[in-house]
Design a protein around this motif. Structure first.
Motif, mmCIF file in Angstrom:
data_model
loop_
_atom_site.group_PDB
_atom_site.id
_atom_site.type_symbol
_atom_site.label_atom_id
_atom_site.label_comp_id
_atom_site.label_asym_id
_atom_site.label_seq_id
_atom_site.Cartn_x
_atom_site.Cartn_y
_atom_site.Cartn_z
ATOM 1 N N LEU A 1 51.607 48.478 33.349
ATOM 2 C CA LEU A 1 50.952 48.637 34.645
ATOM 3 C C LEU A 1 51.954 48.387 35.768
ATOM 4 N N LYS A 2 51.979 49.272 36.732
ATOM 5 C CA LYS A 2 52.845 49.120 37.898
ATOM 6 C C LYS A 2 52.059 48.404 38.983
ATOM 7 N N GLY A 3 52.418 47.145 39.257
ATOM 8 C CA GLY A 3 51.711 46.371 40.254
ATOM 9 C C GLY A 3 52.242 46.624 41.649
ATOM 10 N N GLN A 4 51.788 45.821 42.593
ATOM 11 C CA GLN A 4 52.272 45.932 43.965
ATOM 12 C C GLN A 4 53.699 45.386 44.049
ATOM 13 N N SER A 5 54.474 45.965 44.950
ATOM 14 C CA SER A 5 55.898 45.648 45.019
ATOM 15 C C SER A 5 56.147 44.184 45.381
ATOM 16 N N ARG B 1 54.240 41.652 44.513
ATOM 17 C CA ARG B 1 53.634 40.739 43.549
ATOM 18 C C ARG B 1 54.294 40.928 42.189
ATOM 19 N N LEU B 2 54.545 39.819 41.511
ATOM 20 C CA LEU B 2 55.176 39.878 40.195
ATOM 21 C C LEU B 2 54.181 40.211 39.102
ATOM 22 N N ALA B 3 52.885 40.077 39.384
ATOM 23 C CA ALA B 3 51.844 40.369 38.405
ATOM 24 C C ALA B 3 50.622 40.867 39.166
ATOM 25 N N ALA B 4 49.536 41.139 38.422
ATOM 26 C CA ALA B 4 48.317 41.651 39.054
ATOM 27 C C ALA B 4 47.100 41.010 38.416
ATOM 28 N N ASP B 5 46.040 40.869 39.203
ATOM 29 C CA ASP B 5 44.721 40.455 38.698
ATOM 30 C C ASP B 5 43.887 41.723 38.594
ATOM 31 N N SER B 6 44.133 42.504 37.557
ATOM 32 C CA SER B 6 43.608 43.865 37.500
ATOM 33 C C SER B 6 42.260 43.937 36.785
ATOM 34 N N TYR B 7 41.500 44.937 37.199
ATOM 35 C CA TYR B 7 40.267 45.287 36.500
ATOM 36 C C TYR B 7 40.082 46.788 36.594
ATOM 37 N N VAL B 8 39.249 47.337 35.721
ATOM 38 C CA VAL B 8 39.054 48.779 35.633
ATOM 39 C C VAL B 8 37.614 49.106 36.011
ATOM 40 N N VAL B 9 37.460 50.113 36.851
ATOM 41 C CA VAL B 9 36.136 50.609 37.230
ATOM 42 C C VAL B 9 35.940 51.980 36.586
ATOM 43 N N MET B 10 34.875 52.106 35.797
ATOM 44 C CA MET B 10 34.539 53.375 35.152
ATOM 45 C C MET B 10 33.355 53.996 35.891
ATOM 46 N N ASP C 1 43.608 45.880 41.858
ATOM 47 C CA ASP C 1 44.154 44.528 41.884
ATOM 48 C C ASP C 1 43.229 43.687 42.752
ATOM 49 N N LYS C 2 42.698 42.624 42.144
ATOM 50 C CA LYS C 2 41.717 41.792 42.840
ATOM 51 C C LYS C 2 42.453 40.773 43.705
ATOM 52 N N VAL C 3 42.905 41.220 44.879
ATOM 53 C CA VAL C 3 43.626 40.360 45.805
ATOM 54 C C VAL C 3 42.676 40.007 46.937
ATOM 55 N N ASN C 4 42.305 38.747 47.036
ATOM 56 C CA ASN C 4 41.364 38.343 48.085
ATOM 57 C C ASN C 4 42.035 38.429 49.449
ATOM 58 N N PRO C 5 41.307 38.860 50.517
ATOM 59 C CA PRO C 5 39.905 39.242 50.451
ATOM 60 C C PRO C 5 39.700 40.718 50.107
ATOM 61 N N ALA C 6 40.800 41.505 50.102
ATOM 62 C CA ALA C 6 40.661 42.932 49.845
ATOM 63 C C ALA C 6 40.971 43.241 48.386
ATOM 64 N N HIS C 7 40.638 44.459 47.967
ATOM 65 C CA HIS C 7 40.973 44.950 46.643
ATOM 66 C C HIS C 7 41.907 46.141 46.822
ATOM 67 N N VAL C 8 43.024 46.156 46.103
ATOM 68 C CA VAL C 8 44.049 47.186 46.267
ATOM 69 C C VAL C 8 44.084 48.040 45.010
ATOM 70 N N ILE C 9 44.056 49.365 45.184
ATOM 71 C CA ILE C 9 44.073 50.257 44.026
ATOM 72 C C ILE C 9 45.485 50.367 43.477
ATOM 73 N N LEU C 10 45.592 50.306 42.132
ATOM 74 C CA LEU C 10 46.878 50.381 41.449
ATOM 75 C C LEU C 10 47.085 51.715 40.757
ATOM 76 N N GLY C 11 46.011 52.446 40.480
ATOM 77 C CA GLY C 11 46.150 53.729 39.811
ATOM 78 C C GLY C 11 44.806 54.272 39.403
#
Length: 818
Positions: A454-458, A460-469, A510-520
């Protein structure tokens, strides 16, 4: 039995085994050797030991007997096997504590099973020593294996624990797994029809669960080969019996009773079992028998996350659905006074049923209708009942055919019989159905395994990711995998399918409070998937801004059984999952301008009302002005689809008069992605403009809106608690607010009890396990309410670990109060 000892004389082998704590096994081995007196004792002993080793063990019974060399005043033992944990009571120690507690632990794979044993000082809450027992080499199939397990800590001896191990009896572990019953066949059943045969089927009942087999046409030796799963309740007494009733299927009247039997689960051995049927008034042994096969169940509890699809679905070449084309009827029975009928047919395949159109006033109806039905190779009998459409529905006859016995795609003519007399024929054609037609009968299981690379945000060294179907309006999200670029979700969901050609979309955030950022994101068309065979794994490439963003691993399969579309639980039904539903706003009524003259010889004494559902907020009135300024703030829970804004003129004599009003949709209060939105609201009265009001709306965070709603907490159940407890759960927020469940009488209690918390202070909810007998707290856990997505309509379920420096588990469902 472990590493081979370095020893010269072979006679010391017995001494070695005795030092390992296996004297009872040695006694049995020697006794068996003496009784057999074989020519080759070594070969005999090798075969005997192998026969005592477990090859397919489902559970082990472990008794923690005592300890030796325990250097602490209070001690407890923790057992861990696979994912299961058990803990003894705390025992005051004088160096040799005695517990005498027995636990049953399920085994997932006997070849990999390792029992980890830890000794704990319960006053200092530190581990004193650990040891491991490999279960595969032990002769657990004999009576018992007693062993003194030597413990170590940092390579140094740390005492020993005496254990007693044995293969667990089925009645000890059935409640952990459940019971799988394969109904194989019946032999020599009673004849109920004039033909000398029956159309037998079975009803199986265990506790409150009932299952029914398909009926077999005109036979006394039916073959079913149908498998059923039963949950077995955990009881302190004996297990309930499995009750089986055998019936003869009759069309148009009640079924005939052919016999019954019961299977005692307390004495049950896994494998095949032939059970005789009995019927009151019939001599014993004259009602036939049933051949059944028993195995451990899957052990999946309701409410758990869906696991990966199993490769037990239809093999290639076996259809998942069939078309049944009802062509016509010929010379059917006349049921009306005019010598004709109004016939229609009812098709049944397995548990599915379809009705044809009604053809009026004819004995030779032309239906030419095609129905798609789910197909299960374990239940292939297609039955056809012919009826006359009247107020009382006259029965015209029936026929049946096994789909395995016909050639798909060719016309089949069946005789329609009533009371063993032929009354016409029915013509039909059975064909393989297209995936796009049979898939909507089942629904689609989508199992998200994880993401590679997974390619995270530049930044951040990691991501708190989740998938929406998302499939049409069905939207489901996985839990977040924290602080990783190779997340593993293992999350499955069932989707309803309408056409079999829909596109399912996947968004990774990426669950970054307070916003959520799309990773792909990525997508796939269901029509491009071959779902006929075993579960299909796909690696989907994620893209962000046209660049590769990782590989999403997903497994697709039809649901295991046809689903009732009316009973499918709907996933999240809000239109945009990623925009958290607006729960509450801070409304600031700033000012108004250009208000009309409302008073004789004066101006306007204006005040503003904001109303959303039953919630009403009102400003002070500002006297004698066309441009009042309020700057008043209100907290408004957004519990309706729109907000009503009314401007009134205050009047001491006749009550307030309406100046003007306006309506704001809830989804327009805050601009997409924004936090604060300013509105100039134009109000009108009877269609005439009445000025404007300046109102600001600010989205509230969970810490501000949660106290407006409160929190609903459903305590579902707890598992793996210490035996002998009378447990109850206490939930608390801050020093003044708490709620508790009722007291249970089991170490695996089920409450399903909902508590209500006001949430006036604090974000950390404490969940404590208490024992009614000792009035003491046994274990506890904490949940950060602000990290839970409780704003969405779907309840948030969490399985948490209750800890008192040891792990115990319980399931808790947390959701917003209504």
């Amino acid at each position: 039995f472990g590493p081979a000892p370095t020893m010269a004389p072979k006679s010391s082998s017995v001494q070695y085994l005795q030092k390992q704590g296996l004297p009872q096994f040695i006694d049995q081995m020697i006794t068996s050797l003496v009784n057999a007196n074989p020519e080759s004792p070594i070969d005999y002993l090798a075969d005997w030991v192998d026969s005592m080793r477990p090859s397919n063990l489902s559970a082990v019974s472990v008794t923690v007997v005592s300890g030796a060399g325990v250097p602490c005043p209070s001690a407890a033992v923790t057992l861990v096997l696979d994912r299961e944990t058990r803990r003894t009571a705390d025992i005051a120690s004088t160096g040799a504590p005695e517990w005498g507690e027995t636990f049953t632990l399920p085994i997932e794979d006997i070849n990999m099973a390792m029992l980890h044993v830890s000794l704990m000082d319960t006053e200092k809450m530190v581990v004193l020593g650990t040891g491991t027992v490999f279960l595969k080499p032990l002769p657990l199939m004999c009576h018992h294996v007693v062993m003194n397990l030597k413990l170590e800590m940092d390579g140094q001896p740390a005492g020993s624990i005496k254990l007693n191990l044995a293969a667990s009896k089925p009645q000890e572990w059935l409640s952990l797994y459940g019971l799988s019953v394969n109904v194989i066949q019946g032999t020599g059943l009673l004849a109920a029809d004039d033909t000398g045969f029956s159309d037998p089927y079975l009803e199986l009942e265990l506790g409150t669960t009932k299952r029914v087999t398909a009926y077999q046409l005109q036979t006394l030796d039916p073959v079913w080969n149908e498998e059923f799963e039963f949950a077995v309740p955990a009881t302190t007494g004996g297990l309930p019996p499995l009750k089986i009733n055998c019936w003869d299927k009759d069309w148009g009247k009640d079924p005939d009773f052919l016999g019954q039997c019961e299977v005692d689960l307390d004495t049950l051995k896994m494998g095949e079992l032939r059970v005789p049927l009995s019927k009151k008034g019939r001599p014993e042994g004259t009602c036939g028998s049933l051949l059944l096969s028993f195995h451990k169940g899957q052990g999946t509890k309701s409410g758990e996350k869906l696991g990966p699809p199993k490769a037990t679905q239809s093999a290639p070449g076996i259809p998942r659905g069939v078309y049944v084309n009802i062509v016509r009827g010929v010379d059917l029975l006349a049921a009306d006074d005019d010598g004709l009928s109004d016939p229609y047919v009812q098709l049944r395949l397995g548990t599915e049923c379809r009705n044809s159109l009604i053809m009026e006033k004819t004995l030779n109806p032309e239906w030419n209708e095609r129905f798609c039905l789910p197909y299960d190779e374990r239940s292939t009998l297609l039955s056809i009942d012919v009826w006359d459409k009247d107020e009382e529905q006259d029965y015209l006859g029936s026929c049946a055919v096994d789909c395995k016995d016909i050639m798909f795609g060719t016309k089949v003519t069946l005789d329609v019989s009533k009371d063993n007399v032929k009354h016409g024929q029915v013509e039909l054609v059975v064909e393989n159905a297209k995936q796009t037609d049979w898939l909507p009968l089942y629904g689609l299981n989508v199992y998200v395994v994880g993401i590679e690379g997974l390619k995270g945000q530049s930044h951040r060294l990691a991501a708190d990711s989740y998938v929406v179907m998302q499939l049409d309006k069905q939207i489901v999200a996985t839990d977040a995998a924290m602080l990783t670029l190779d997340p593993e979700f293992k999350f499955g969901a069932d989707f309803k399918i309408a056409t079999g050609k829909e596109t399912i979309k996947f968004d990774v955030w990426d669950k970054v409070n307070p916003a959520h950022v799309i990773l792909g994101n990525t997508s796939i068309n269901i029509g491009d998937l071959d779902l006929q065979g075993p579960p299909l794994e796909q690696r989907l490439e994620l893209a962000r801004d046209g660049n590769f963003a990782g590989s999403l691993i997903v497994v697709f399969s039809p649901t295991e059984r046809p689903i009732n579309m009316k009973s499918v639980a709907k996933p999240l039904d809000h239109p945009e999952f990623l925009v958290e539903p607006l729960m509450a706003v801070r409304a600031t009524v700033v000012k108004a301008k250009e208000l009309p003259i409302m008073d004789v010889g004066g101006k306007c004494d204006a005040f503003v009302e904001l109303q959303m559902g039953p919630v009403l907020r009102r400003t002070q009135y500002i006297p004698d002005t066309f441009e009042p300024v309020w700057k008043e703030e209100f907290l408004m829970p957004c519990i309706a689809d729109k907000l009503q804004l009314n401007v009134w003129d205050y009047d001491d004599d006749g009550g307030p008069e309406i100046v003007g009003s306006a309506t704001l949709p809830k989804d327009k209060l805050i601009s997409p992605g924004g936090k604060l939105t300013k509105h100039l609201v134009k109000v009108a009265n009877m269609g005439r403009p009445s000025g404007s009001v300046y109102v600001n709306f600010e989205r509230l965070d969970i810490k501000d809106w949660l106290p407006l709603y409160g929190l609903g907490v459903t305590i579902v159940d707890a598992v793996h608690l210490q035996p002998g407890l009378k447990p109850y759960i206490v939930c608390s927020l801050g020093p003044y607010e708490e709620a508790s469940t009722g007291v249970a009488e089991s170490s695996n209690p089920e409450w399903n009890q909902r508590l209500h918390m006001q949430c006036t202070e604090g974000q950390i909810m404490n969940i404590a396990l208490w024992d009614e007998t000792t009035r003491s707290q046994i274990a506890r856990a904490e949940i950060d309410l602000y990290r839970l997505p409780i704003a969405f309509k779907q309840p948030v379920e969490r399985t948490i670990e209750l800890r008192d420096d040891f792990a115990e588990q319980g399931e808790i469902t947390i959701h917003r109060a209504d």
